[in-house]
Design a protein around this motif. Structure first.
Motif, PDB file in Angstrom:
ATOM      1  N   ASP A   1       0.836  -1.206   0.000  1.00 47.34           N
ATOM      2  CA  ASP A   1       0.000   0.000   0.000  1.00 47.34           C
ATOM      3  C   ASP A   1       0.870   1.255   0.000  1.00 47.34           C
ATOM      4  N   LEU A   2       2.112   1.125   0.485  1.00 42.68           N
ATOM      5  CA  LEU A   2       3.060   2.236   0.460  1.00 42.68           C
ATOM      6  C   LEU A   2       4.006   2.141  -0.732  1.00 42.68           C
ATOM      7  N   LEU A   3       3.812   1.119  -1.577  1.00 38.80           N
ATOM      8  CA  LEU A   3       4.676   0.898  -2.742  1.00 38.80           C
ATOM      9  C   LEU A   3       6.135   0.798  -2.317  1.00 38.80           C
TER      10      LEU A   3
ATOM     11  N   PRO B   1       2.786   9.277  -9.680  1.00 41.89           N
ATOM     12  CA  PRO B   1       3.480  10.407  -9.040  1.00 41.89           C
ATOM     13  C   PRO B   1       2.808  10.881  -7.748  1.00 41.89           C
ATOM     14  N   ILE B   2       1.515  10.578  -7.614  1.00 38.15           N
ATOM     15  CA  ILE B   2       0.785  10.997  -6.410  1.00 38.15           C
ATOM     16  C   ILE B   2       1.155  10.097  -5.231  1.00 38.15           C
ATOM     17  N   PHE B   3       1.205   8.787  -5.458  1.00 39.06           N
ATOM     18  CA  PHE B   3       1.399   7.833  -4.369  1.00 39.06           C
ATOM     19  C   PHE B   3       2.848   7.378  -4.205  1.00 39.06           C
ATOM     20  N   ASP B   4       3.693   7.662  -5.173  1.00 38.57           N
ATOM     21  CA  ASP B   4       5.108   7.322  -5.065  1.00 38.57           C
ATOM     22  C   ASP B   4       5.800   8.420  -4.270  1.00 38.57           C
ATOM     23  N   TRP B   5       6.122   8.119  -3.004  1.00 41.33           N
ATOM     24  CA  TRP B   5       6.611   9.141  -2.085  1.00 41.33           C
ATOM     25  C   TRP B   5       7.854   8.615  -1.374  1.00 41.33           C
ATOM     26  N   PRO B   6       9.038   8.810  -1.932  1.00 44.65           N
ATOM     27  CA  PRO B   6      10.270   8.230  -1.378  1.00 44.65           C
ATOM     28  C   PRO B   6      10.568   8.681   0.055  1.00 44.65           C
TER      29      PRO B   6
ATOM     30  N   GLU C   1      -8.953   2.837  -3.574  1.00 39.81           N
ATOM     31  CA  GLU C   1      -9.624   1.575  -3.260  1.00 39.81           C
ATOM     32  C   GLU C   1      -8.622   0.415  -3.304  1.00 39.81           C
ATOM     33  N   ALA C   2      -7.771   0.402  -4.321  1.00 40.93           N
ATOM     34  CA  ALA C   2      -6.791  -0.680  -4.455  1.00 40.93           C
ATOM     35  C   ALA C   2      -5.757  -0.650  -3.337  1.00 40.93           C
ATOM     36  N   LEU C   3      -5.272   0.558  -3.011  1.00 38.15           N
ATOM     37  CA  LEU C   3      -4.191   0.655  -2.034  1.00 38.15           C
ATOM     38  C   LEU C   3      -4.688   0.615  -0.594  1.00 38.15           C
TER      39      LEU C   3
END
Length: 388
Positions: free
Chosen positions: A27-29, A47-52, A242-244
């Motif tokens: 869920d945090l990739l 780009p929204i959910f990819d947060w290094p 919903e997926a994450l």
């Protein structure tokens, strides 16, 4: 998304495989394969959910939490083993002494040696158990780091849910993506400041939050924001959330509750059934002891002492199982997970049929549920004991 699975050579049979040992926190990739898969399915959402930066902070808390949990629980289990062995040895002491000639040196000193050994094991068990309660440094480290790891996860989704308009604008117009990242970076700095300031006091504050109303990591998020207008971009964002947020949690709990020796549900069942069987045998041995005495059996004979000793050993085993069940929180954990997954599934089902305003509210309900589950988990383990 596809989770990274182990090779078949890593385990012999599914019952011996711990699915949590390779849990990717997708869920945090956190896993590169999951990030790539999510980017293929949702290129505009990546780009929204990819947060290094968020992932790095999560790992800095998650890895110490995992290590401290193992050390804390191993110390507690050892305390129970030592206590159980002490009780069992005390119960068998008369029988073991009866096996040697009464005039020999072994008989003379054997009972003393066994008694001292049993007492030493009991002292070690008590000291280890009390150390877990009085200081419990490893458990404290585990729970505090677990708290912050879960709050980081919650912050990730709360930041999106409470800034839907800014996120939708960033999805629609790539030039606005920088503004979204600037906004979330500002929120993230405030979160990190609170983390450093409150790192040692969080468990006490959790216990005081009986109403479970400290859900939102930014106080301004307590009031629901205005929902953006209906659009394909918003629909896609909801699909990603919903997926994450829903699907990953459902799969996580499913893996936790599936059969296998690492499932708390399976182990709680084993502990309960074993305890029931041993209790029945103890009752039978007690009855046999009473009947033997009633019919004039020699209370000093080896076979009589063996029956009495076996009763004591089995009693020690039942006590140990119950203390382990309390310390490991197997039954409570199973009940909490079953409640949690049923609640997540209910939200997901309603989310699929809801209109825009209700979808936003259901996403917020998911955050409240996540906080409730986390709080109950931490309080439950904070109060768990491994004392015989």
């Amino acid at each position: 998304m596809s989770a990274q699975l182990p090779n078949d050579s890593q385990y012999i049979t599914p019952i011996l495989h711990n699915p949590m040992s390779v849990w990717p926190n997708d869920d945090l990739l956190l896993n590169p394969a999951d990030r790539d898969d999510f980017a293929r399915q949702h290129p505009r959402l990546a780009p929204i959910f990819d947060w290094p930066e968020m992932r790095d902070l999560f790992v800095r808390h998650n890895d110490p939490a995992v290590a401290a949990r193992k050390q804390s629980r191993r110390a507690g289990v050892r305390a129970v083993y030592l206590g159980g062995l002490s009780l069992a040895l005390s119960a068998l002491n008369p029988f073991l002494v009866s096996l040697v000639p009464p005039s020999g040196e072994i008989a003379q000193y054997g009972q003393i040696i066994l008694g001292v050994l049993s007492a030493g094991l009991a002292v070690c068990s008590t000291l280890m158990g009390v150390a877990q309660v009085m200081s419990g440094d490893q458990k404290q480290r585990w729970l505090i780091n677990r708290y912050w790891a879960e709050r980081i996860r919650q912050f990730h989704f709360q930041a999106v849910i409470n800034n839907l308009s800014a996120v939708v604008t960033a999805i629609k117009n790539g030039t606005e993506l920088g503004k979204w990242r600037e906004l979330r970076e500002g929120e993230f700095k405030s979160f990190q400041y609170a983390e450093q300031k409150d790192i040692a006091t969080v468990l006490n504050r959790l216990e005081q939050d009986l109403a479970e109303d400290n859900v939102w990591l930014n106080k301004s998020w307590a009031a629901a924001p205005a929902a953006p207008s209906e659009s394909d971009d918003l629909t896609e964002l909801f699909s990603g959330l919903e997926a994450l947020r829903f699907d990953v949690q459902i799969r996580y709990v499913g893996d936790k509750l599936n059969g296998g020796i690492f499932s708390p549900k399976t182990r709680a069942g084993w502990f309960l059934r074993t305890s029931d069987i041993l209790t029945s045998v103890i009752v039978l041995l007690t009855a046999a002891t009473g009947l033997s005495l009633a019919f004039g059996a020699d209370s000093k004979s080896s076979w009589f002492l063996l029956i009495v000793g076996l009763g004591g050993v089995l009693t020690a085993a039942v006590v140990s199982l119950r203390v382990l069940n309390e310390g490991l929180q197997l039954r409570a954990e199973t009940e909490r997970y079953e409640w949690y997954v049923a609640s997540v599934k209910s939200i997901k089902q309603r989310f699929a049929k809801a209109q825009l305003a209700e979808k936003v509210e259901l996403l917020r309900e998911m955050e409240r549920l996540s906080y409730q589950e986390m709080r109950r988990f931490l309080i439950s383990y904070k109060n768990a004991r491994f004392i015989m």
